[in-house]
Design an enzyme around this catalytic site. Structure first.
Site, PDB file in Angstrom:
ATOM      1  N   ALA A 110      22.050  68.005  17.783  1.00 24.12           N
ATOM      2  CA  ALA A 110      20.588  68.057  17.681  1.00 24.12           C
ATOM      3  C   ALA A 110      19.967  66.709  17.306  1.00 24.12           C
ATOM      4  CB  ALA A 110      20.193  69.126  16.665  1.00 24.12           C
ATOM      5  N   LYS A 168      34.562  76.079  21.257  1.00 26.29           N
ATOM      6  CA  LYS A 168      34.661  74.668  20.818  1.00 26.29           C
ATOM      7  C   LYS A 168      34.355  74.533  19.327  1.00 26.29           C
ATOM      8  CE  LYS A 168      30.165  73.663  20.274  1.00 26.29           C
ATOM      9  NZ  LYS A 168      29.500  73.036  19.124  1.00 26.29           N
ATOM     10  N   THR A 206      31.684  67.672  19.966  1.00 25.18           N
ATOM     11  CA  THR A 206      31.722  68.358  18.670  1.00 25.18           C
ATOM     12  C   THR A 206      32.961  67.958  17.871  1.00 25.18           C
ATOM     13  OG1 THR A 206      30.636  70.200  19.793  1.00 25.18           O
ATOM     14  CG2 THR A 206      31.424  70.615  17.584  1.00 25.18           C
TER      15      THR A 206
HETATM   16  N1  LIG Z   1      22.433  71.912  15.572  1.00 20.16           N
HETATM   17  C1  LIG Z   1      22.957  71.562  16.722  1.00 20.16           C
HETATM   18  O1  LIG Z   1      23.237  70.377  16.944  1.00 20.16           O
HETATM   19  C2  LIG Z   1      23.195  72.606  17.773  1.00 20.16           C
HETATM   20  C3  LIG Z   1      23.325  72.191  19.085  1.00 20.16           C
HETATM   21  C4  LIG Z   1      23.584  73.142  20.081  1.00 20.16           C
HETATM   22  C5  LIG Z   1      23.673  74.475  19.741  1.00 20.16           C
HETATM   23  N2  LIG Z   1      23.519  74.852  18.454  1.00 20.16           N
HETATM   24  C6  LIG Z   1      23.611  76.291  18.188  1.00 20.16           C
HETATM   25  O2  LIG Z   1      22.281  76.772  18.008  1.00 20.16           O
HETATM   26  C7  LIG Z   1      22.273  77.878  17.106  1.00 20.16           C
HETATM   27  C8  LIG Z   1      21.252  77.609  16.027  1.00 20.16           C
HETATM   28  O3  LIG Z   1      21.685  76.438  15.397  1.00 20.16           O
HETATM   29  P1  LIG Z   1      20.814  75.498  14.483  1.00 20.16           P
HETATM   30  O4  LIG Z   1      21.537  74.214  14.470  1.00 20.16           O
HETATM   31  O5  LIG Z   1      19.404  75.459  14.868  1.00 20.16           O
HETATM   32  O6  LIG Z   1      21.043  76.266  13.098  1.00 20.16           O
HETATM   33  P2  LIG Z   1      20.432  75.947  11.688  1.00 20.16           P
HETATM   34  O7  LIG Z   1      21.379  76.460  10.681  1.00 20.16           O
HETATM   35  O8  LIG Z   1      20.036  74.508  11.650  1.00 20.16           O
HETATM   36  O9  LIG Z   1      19.092  76.825  11.688  1.00 20.16           O
HETATM   37  C9  LIG Z   1      19.096  78.222  11.871  1.00 20.16           C
HETATM   38  C10 LIG Z   1      17.671  78.715  11.984  1.00 20.16           C
HETATM   39  O10 LIG Z   1      17.690  80.125  12.178  1.00 20.16           O
HETATM   40  C11 LIG Z   1      16.828  80.725  11.206  1.00 20.16           C
HETATM   41  N3  LIG Z   1      17.295  82.098  10.908  1.00 20.16           N
HETATM   42  C12 LIG Z   1      16.645  83.212  11.250  1.00 20.16           C
HETATM   43  N4  LIG Z   1      17.297  84.296  10.821  1.00 20.16           N
HETATM   44  C13 LIG Z   1      18.386  83.859  10.176  1.00 20.16           C
HETATM   45  C14 LIG Z   1      19.430  84.503   9.495  1.00 20.16           C
HETATM   46  N5  LIG Z   1      19.478  85.833   9.378  1.00 20.16           N
HETATM   47  N6  LIG Z   1      20.396  83.749   8.955  1.00 20.16           N
HETATM   48  C15 LIG Z   1      20.355  82.400   9.049  1.00 20.16           C
HETATM   49  N7  LIG Z   1      19.372  81.725   9.696  1.00 20.16           N
HETATM   50  C16 LIG Z   1      18.393  82.459  10.251  1.00 20.16           C
HETATM   51  C17 LIG Z   1      16.879  79.773  10.027  1.00 20.16           C
HETATM   52  O11 LIG Z   1      15.758  79.971   9.195  1.00 20.16           O
HETATM   53  C18 LIG Z   1      16.855  78.436  10.734  1.00 20.16           C
HETATM   54  O12 LIG Z   1      15.532  78.114  11.110  1.00 20.16           O
HETATM   55  C19 LIG Z   1      23.718  77.993  16.582  1.00 20.16           C
HETATM   56  O13 LIG Z   1      24.378  79.007  17.288  1.00 20.16           O
HETATM   57  C20 LIG Z   1      24.340  76.647  16.912  1.00 20.16           C
HETATM   58  O14 LIG Z   1      25.736  76.750  17.166  1.00 20.16           O
HETATM   59  C21 LIG Z   1      23.274  73.962  17.478  1.00 20.16           C
HETATM   60  O1  LIG Z   2      26.923  70.825  14.560  1.00 22.40           O
HETATM   61  P1  LIG Z   2      27.743  71.834  15.316  1.00 22.40           P
HETATM   62  O2  LIG Z   2      29.192  71.750  14.960  1.00 22.40           O
HETATM   63  O3  LIG Z   2      27.168  73.210  15.191  1.00 22.40           O
HETATM   64  O4  LIG Z   2      27.677  71.443  16.861  1.00 22.40           O
HETATM   65  C1  LIG Z   2      26.448  71.195  17.425  1.00 22.40           C
HETATM   66  C2  LIG Z   2      26.449  71.368  18.927  1.00 22.40           C
HETATM   67  O5  LIG Z   2      26.911  72.645  19.293  1.00 22.40           O
HETATM   68  C3  LIG Z   2      27.169  70.297  19.679  1.00 22.40           C
HETATM   69  O6  LIG Z   2      27.003  70.480  21.052  1.00 22.40           O
END
Ligand SMILES: NC(=O)c1ccc[n+]([C@@H]2O[C@H](COP(=O)([O-])OP(=O)(O)OC[C@H]3O[C@@H](n4cnc5c(N)ncnc54)[C@H](O)[C@@H]3O)[C@@H](O)[C@H]2O)c1
Ligand SMILES: O=P(O)(O)OC[C@H](O)CO
Length: 337
Positions: free
Chosen positions: A139, A190, A247
């Site tokens: 992100a 992954k 990752t």
């Molecule tokens: N962060 C990255 O770089 C990234 C990149 C690609 C995919 N993802 C995927 O995207 C999804 C979301 O990731 P993220 O990085 O935004 O997560 P995060 O932990 O940064 O944020 C989660 C969000 O979901 C909300 N939420 C709502 N209901 C919730 C609950 N019951 N429990 C916990 N949080 C709750 C939280 O308030 C928060 O805004 C995950 O599956 C992650 O694997 C993340």
């Molecule tokens: O920070 P992670 O390990 O949840 O990985 C973030 C993304 O899924 C990478 O593509």
């Protein structure tokens, strides 16, 4: 498109920024009104992406009905184990013709469902209204506008192309795929392999070990994916090897960082506390990915080892002996070994 991003964590916020930069009308839903206020007035999400200036055109609300009203694209940006509970609350406010796009990289523990299956169950929407986005997408790098690509998968290619257009930004290149299963399995698996890579790094091992884990991690991901009907070429692409490399290699990854803390000697509780509430999906999904593998008779030794460290008190140091002590085998991809 008129889009809403449901969830204001790190990836939800970065994706909302992409959608604005690609020319869409975008709002975000934040559970906490004070976070919505911060995004609206200060154009920053300090808890998750501190220091990133968000576009002025990006608005946020904390009311679910307000967030969903009139939206063509609903992006699901909450962690995989909480998607069912959230979606159940959103359901009655979803426009009937909306497209739902899942960002979550995980498999539900209680059901073994991939996110697209869960969405279909909760909403009853047609497959052509359900899509997933997955790829090497840390992100913070994307929020900093570093060039990256991703995969938008939907069984309906025209829908995937419509979402692709909505996501095409100067620094972000979306590809399409109709292989939803492969795209989702690549993303879920992954995270588990990244935990193993983090553990290896935390124990002080170098690049040979990392490359071995990535390559053998891909092999077991391919075995599971193909057993579930995925196309092997999806796993050779951005949502497979691409995401695995990003990752497993990056200190920005929450999963790799979590594993590294365990490898350095932290307890599971200490590693959990250090995440500051951000999700490391693999810690939970190692359980559901392992269960899927067992159900389908697929051997996933790395996933098994990560599961045993996270949930059965296996010492990280003992994982090495467990993996290297396995019987010798030919290197074949796609076979059940
Ligand atoms: N962060 C990255 O770089 C990234 C990149 C690609 C995919 N993802 C995927 O995207 C999804 C979301 O990731 P993220 O990085 O935004 O997560 P995060 O932990 O940064 O944020 C989660 C969000 O979901 C909300 N939420 C709502 N209901 C919730 C609950 N019951 N429990 C916990 N949080 C709750 C939280 O308030 C928060 O805004 C995950 O599956 C992650 O694997 C993340
Ligand atoms: O920070 P992670 O390990 O949840 O990985 C973030 C993304 O899924 C990478 O593509």
């Amino acid at each position: 498109m008129r889009a809403v991003v449901m969830g204001s964590g790190s990836w939800g916020t970065a994706v909302a920024k992409i959608l604005v930069d690609a020319g869409n009308e975008v709002t975000m839903w934040a559970r906490r009104p004070e976070l919505a206020e911060q995004i609206n007035t200060e154009h920053e999400n300090r808890d998750y992406l501190a220091g990133i200036r968000l576009p002025d055109a990006l608005t946020a609300v904390s009311s679910i009905p307000e967030a969903l009203a009139g939206r063509e694209l609903v992006v699901c940006a909450v962690p995989s184990q909480s998607l069912r509970e959230n979606l159940t609350q959103w359901r009655e406010h979803l426009p009937d013709d909306a497209i739902l796009l899942s960002l979550a990289k995980g498999v539900e523990i209680s059901t073994g469902d991939r996110m697209s299956q869960l969405i279909k169950e909760v909403t009853g929407f047609d497959d052509s209204q359900i899509a997933v986005l997955s790829g090497p997408n840390l992100a913070r790098e994307i929020a900093e506008e570093q060039p990256a690509a991703t995969v938008i998968a939907c069984t309906d290619e025209a829908v995937a192309q419509r979402i692709q257009q909505a996501f095409a930004a100067p620094y972000f290149r979306p590809y399409t795929n109709t292989d939803v299963v492969g795209t989702e399995i690549g993303g879920a698996a992954k995270n588990v392999i990244a935990l193993a890579c983090g553990m290896a790094a935390g124990m002080g091992f170098g690049e040979n070990t990392l490359a071995t884990l990535i390559t053998r991690g891909l092999a077991e991901t391919i075995r599971l994916g193909t057993a579930l009907g995925a196309d092997i070429t999806t796993l050779a692409g951005l949502a497979g090897i691409g995401d695995l490399v990003a990752t497993c290699s990056s200190p920005l990854s929450r999963n790799r960082t979590f594993g590294a803390r365990l490898g350095e000697g932290a307890s599971l509780e200490e590693a959990q506390a250090a995440t500051n509430g951000q999700v490391a999906e693999g810690v939970k999904s190692c359980r559901s990915v392992r269960a899927l593998a067992r159900e389908h008779g697929v051997e996933m030794p790395l996933t098994e080892a990560v599961y045993q460290v996270c949930h059965q008190d296996l010492a990280v140091a003992d994982m090495v002996g467990m993996l290297l002590g396995r019987t010798t085998k030919p290197e074949v991809y796609g076979a059940q070994q």
